[in-house]
Scaffold this motif. Structure first.
Motif, PDB file in Angstrom:
ATOM      1  N   ASP A   2      54.731  -2.314  -8.974  1.00  4.81           N
ATOM      2  CA  ASP A   2      54.409  -2.428 -10.400  1.00  4.81           C
ATOM      3  C   ASP A   2      55.606  -2.819 -11.183  1.00  4.81           C
ATOM      4  O   ASP A   2      56.305  -1.873 -11.726  1.00  4.81           O
ATOM      5  CB  ASP A   2      53.601  -1.180 -10.980  1.00  4.81           C
ATOM      6  CG  ASP A   2      53.027  -1.506 -12.521  1.00  4.81           C
ATOM      7  OD1 ASP A   2      53.005  -2.577 -12.760  1.00  4.81           O
ATOM      8  OD2 ASP A   2      52.729  -0.470 -12.957  1.00  4.81           O
ATOM      9  N   LEU A   3      55.952  -4.321 -11.467  1.00  3.78           N
ATOM     10  CA  LEU A   3      56.985  -4.421 -12.369  1.00  3.78           C
ATOM     11  C   LEU A   3      56.694  -5.034 -13.643  1.00  3.78           C
ATOM     12  O   LEU A   3      55.825  -4.934 -14.098  1.00  3.78           O
ATOM     13  CB  LEU A   3      57.756  -5.710 -11.572  1.00  3.78           C
ATOM     14  CG  LEU A   3      58.246  -5.280 -10.047  1.00  3.78           C
ATOM     15  CD1 LEU A   3      58.708  -6.353  -9.239  1.00  3.78           C
ATOM     16  CD2 LEU A   3      59.539  -4.439 -10.489  1.00  3.78           C
ATOM     17  N   ALA A   4      57.716  -5.211 -14.382  1.00  6.15           N
ATOM     18  CA  ALA A   4      57.809  -5.572 -15.828  1.00  6.15           C
ATOM     19  C   ALA A   4      56.801  -6.616 -16.204  1.00  6.15           C
ATOM     20  O   ALA A   4      56.675  -7.569 -15.430  1.00  6.15           O
ATOM     21  CB  ALA A   4      59.060  -5.861 -16.241  1.00  6.15           C
ATOM     22  N   LYS A   5      56.034  -6.463 -17.263  1.00  8.14           N
ATOM     23  CA  LYS A   5      55.183  -7.307 -17.743  1.00  8.14           C
ATOM     24  C   LYS A   5      55.683  -8.111 -18.763  1.00  8.14           C
ATOM     25  O   LYS A   5      55.151  -9.279 -19.427  1.00  8.14           O
ATOM     26  CB  LYS A   5      53.911  -6.879 -18.205  1.00  8.14           C
ATOM     27  CG  LYS A   5      53.197  -5.728 -16.936  1.00  8.14           C
ATOM     28  CD  LYS A   5      52.788  -6.635 -16.029  1.00  8.14           C
ATOM     29  CE  LYS A   5      51.931  -6.046 -14.811  1.00  8.14           C
ATOM     30  NZ  LYS A   5      52.689  -5.065 -14.007  1.00  8.14           N
ATOM     31  N   GLU A   6      56.668  -7.611 -19.821  1.00  6.11           N
ATOM     32  CA  GLU A   6      56.984  -8.446 -21.050  1.00  6.11           C
ATOM     33  C   GLU A   6      58.559  -7.917 -21.177  1.00  6.11           C
ATOM     34  O   GLU A   6      58.912  -6.885 -20.881  1.00  6.11           O
ATOM     35  CB  GLU A   6      56.348  -7.875 -22.105  1.00  6.11           C
ATOM     36  CG  GLU A   6      56.806  -8.651 -23.179  1.00  6.11           C
ATOM     37  CD  GLU A   6      56.026  -8.313 -24.569  1.00  6.11           C
ATOM     38  OE1 GLU A   6      55.692  -8.928 -25.715  1.00  6.11           O
ATOM     39  OE2 GLU A   6      55.620  -7.010 -24.870  1.00  6.11           O
ATOM     40  N   VAL A   7      59.314  -9.047 -21.296  1.00  9.83           N
ATOM     41  CA  VAL A   7      60.869  -9.093 -21.773  1.00  9.83           C
ATOM     42  C   VAL A   7      60.907  -9.161 -23.197  1.00  9.83           C
ATOM     43  O   VAL A   7      60.425 -10.260 -23.748  1.00  9.83           O
ATOM     44  CB  VAL A   7      61.661 -10.053 -20.917  1.00  9.83           C
ATOM     45  CG1 VAL A   7      62.996 -10.028 -21.436  1.00  9.83           C
ATOM     46  CG2 VAL A   7      61.311  -9.659 -19.499  1.00  9.83           C
ATOM     47  N   ILE A   8      61.630  -8.260 -23.989  1.00 12.43           N
ATOM     48  CA  ILE A   8      61.646  -8.369 -25.393  1.00 12.43           C
ATOM     49  C   ILE A   8      63.178  -8.757 -25.526  1.00 12.43           C
ATOM     50  O   ILE A   8      64.005  -7.910 -25.262  1.00 12.43           O
ATOM     51  CB  ILE A   8      61.198  -7.513 -25.987  1.00 12.43           C
ATOM     52  CG1 ILE A   8      59.688  -6.981 -25.783  1.00 12.43           C
ATOM     53  CG2 ILE A   8      61.276  -7.582 -27.668  1.00 12.43           C
ATOM     54  CD1 ILE A   8      59.064  -5.771 -26.491  1.00 12.43           C
ATOM     55  N   LEU A   9      63.373 -10.071 -26.247  1.00  9.44           N
ATOM     56  CA  LEU A   9      64.860 -10.499 -26.712  1.00  9.44           C
ATOM     57  C   LEU A   9      65.345  -9.780 -27.972  1.00  9.44           C
ATOM     58  O   LEU A   9      64.463 -10.135 -28.909  1.00  9.44           O
ATOM     59  CB  LEU A   9      65.025 -11.818 -26.506  1.00  9.44           C
ATOM     60  CG  LEU A   9      64.745 -12.440 -25.183  1.00  9.44           C
ATOM     61  CD1 LEU A   9      64.904 -14.221 -25.413  1.00  9.44           C
ATOM     62  CD2 LEU A   9      66.101 -12.009 -24.404  1.00  9.44           C
ATOM     63  N   ALA A  10      66.559  -8.982 -27.923  1.00  7.87           N
ATOM     64  CA  ALA A  10      67.015  -8.708 -29.171  1.00  7.87           C
ATOM     65  C   ALA A  10      67.419  -9.938 -30.268  1.00  7.87           C
ATOM     66  O   ALA A  10      67.871 -10.879 -29.520  1.00  7.87           O
ATOM     67  CB  ALA A  10      68.159  -7.797 -29.022  1.00  7.87           C
ATOM     68  N   GLU A  11      67.474  -9.765 -31.192  1.00 11.60           N
ATOM     69  CA  GLU A  11      67.848 -10.928 -32.267  1.00 11.60           C
ATOM     70  C   GLU A  11      68.661 -10.381 -33.190  1.00 11.60           C
ATOM     71  O   GLU A  11      68.297  -9.422 -33.963  1.00 11.60           O
ATOM     72  CB  GLU A  11      66.615 -11.802 -32.776  1.00 11.60           C
ATOM     73  CG  GLU A  11      66.982 -13.023 -33.200  1.00 11.60           C
ATOM     74  CD  GLU A  11      67.305 -14.056 -31.960  1.00 11.60           C
ATOM     75  OE1 GLU A  11      68.490 -14.589 -32.216  1.00 11.60           O
ATOM     76  OE2 GLU A  11      66.527 -14.307 -31.098  1.00 11.60           O
ATOM     77  N   PRO A  12      70.224 -10.608 -33.564  1.00  9.09           N
ATOM     78  CA  PRO A  12      70.812 -11.369 -32.728  1.00  9.09           C
ATOM     79  C   PRO A  12      71.272 -10.950 -31.524  1.00  9.09           C
ATOM     80  O   PRO A  12      71.238  -9.693 -31.573  1.00  9.09           O
ATOM     81  CB  PRO A  12      71.846 -11.853 -33.862  1.00  9.09           C
ATOM     82  CG  PRO A  12      72.044 -10.617 -34.613  1.00  9.09           C
ATOM     83  CD  PRO A  12      70.634  -9.888 -34.685  1.00  9.09           C
ATOM     84  N   ARG A  13      71.950 -11.703 -30.792  1.00  8.60           N
ATOM     85  CA  ARG A  13      72.601 -11.241 -29.556  1.00  8.60           C
ATOM     86  C   ARG A  13      73.516 -12.207 -29.104  1.00  8.60           C
ATOM     87  O   ARG A  13      73.643 -13.366 -29.592  1.00  8.60           O
ATOM     88  CB  ARG A  13      71.601 -10.927 -28.309  1.00  8.60           C
ATOM     89  CG  ARG A  13      70.984 -12.222 -27.964  1.00  8.60           C
ATOM     90  CD  ARG A  13      70.005 -12.070 -26.789  1.00  8.60           C
ATOM     91  NE  ARG A  13      69.294 -13.644 -26.560  1.00  8.60           N
ATOM     92  CZ  ARG A  13      68.544 -14.437 -27.446  1.00  8.60           C
ATOM     93  NH1 ARG A  13      67.954 -13.479 -28.522  1.00  8.60           N
ATOM     94  NH2 ARG A  13      68.286 -15.619 -27.106  1.00  8.60           N
TER      95      ARG A  13
END
Length: 312
Positions: A2-13
């Motif tokens: 059961d692996l990740a469903k959503e990647v959330i990108l930090a802003e800014p980076r």
């Protein structure tokens, strides 16, 4: 699994204006003068960036004795001591200074106040090239503190004229805590008009604070030598979120994201976006299905290039 469903990108980076400028200085010097271009210390603390510039003809050195007479030399974004500047000039190199202007601001402040008779307390990490460069602006009179405990042991020659300066890539919260301890022991200490911690460090840490509320694990893209990248991983942990730092997508381990529904992803100020993209691709291979960017500060800062390297 059961692996990740959503990647959330930090802003800014990722890249800041100082890193952009430093890399562009080396690339323009290579284009204008040809290889090799010598760089004193890693131009920025990122393995991918350094290897990319090596492939283009940059040679990274620590000792100026390694640089042949008549060569072109670039100082890294972290800045250098007066002794290194003086030696480079004595040896007759053609010099381009890629020191981040926000680090230069600290150097200028130190030189100005030293002329007025001030001693300094510097908050920073011993051995970091930026700290060595700032402390090396003076022959004596700068006392390094790394944590609150160090403050009690500082023994300045006088306390009437005492100022505090800070490494630009520290944890904002840690620096504030240490500054408070300095202020308590030395109530008359002079503080900078604007904090020394740079805008990019502040923004990336603020973004991780927001990101940590939404995710189950935080992945920081950055090299082990990068102070600001390490601070991002530390900050997530302090906020109670598991975090891991990776220099490349190959270092990402499946067990870190197994069973995690939301994976937070950010990058230190010296890590290029291509590495973030590769980490996203790797997470997708492991089951990540959607990518969402957080709202965040839009950075528009840009620093001018040195004379002699500006576009025609």
């Amino acid at each position: 699994m059961d692996l990740a469903k959503e990647v959330i990108l930090a802003e800014p980076r990722g890249f800041c204006a100082g890193v952009d400028r430093a890399i562009e200085i080396v690339e323009r010097a290579l284009a204008k003068f040809g290889a090799p271009i010598y760089v004193r210390h890693e131009i920025v603390h990122n393995t991918y960036v350094v290897n990319d510039l090596k492939a283009k003809g940059a040679i990274f050195i620590e000792d100026l004795a390694e640089v042949p007479p008549g060569s072109t030399l670039v100082f890294s974004a972290h800045g250098v001591s007066k002794a290194v500047q003086d030696e480079a000039q004595r040896r007759g190199f053609s010099i381009f200074d890629a020191t981040c202007p926000l680090v230069t601001k600290v150097h200028v402040e130190v030189a100005k106040l030293a002329r007025e008779g001030y001693e300094f307390i510097m908050i920073g990490h011993k051995g970091h090239p930026e700290v060595e460069g700032t402390m090396g602006q003076l022959e004596s009179g700068i006392h390094l503190v790394e944590d609150v405990g160090d403050v009690a042991h500082v023994q300045p020659a006088q306390v009437e004229k005492l100022a505090v300066v800070t490494q630009t890539t520290l944890s904002v919260d840690d620096a504030a805590e240490i500054t408070a301890a300095v202020r308590k022991r030395f109530p008359a200490i002079r503080e900078p008009k604007q904090q020394d911690i740079c805008y990019a460090t502040q923004n990336r840490q603020d973004a991780v604070k927001l990101l940590s509320r939404e995710v189950d694990v935080v992945i920081v893209v950055g090299s082990p030598t990068s102070s600001n990248s390490n601070r991002l991983a530390e900050l997530a942990r302090k906020l109670g979120v598991e975090s891991h730092m990776v220099d490349s997508a190959d270092e990402l381990r499946a067990e870190w994201i197994e069973g995690r529904q939301r994976v937070g992803l950010t990058a230190g100020a010296s890590a290029p976006e291509v590495l973030v993209t590769r980490v996203i691709d790797r997470i997708r291979e492991l089951g990540g299905v959607t990518v969402r960017r957080m709202d965040g500060v839009v950075e528009t800062m840009k620093f001018p290039l040195p004379k002699g390297l500006k576009a025609p």
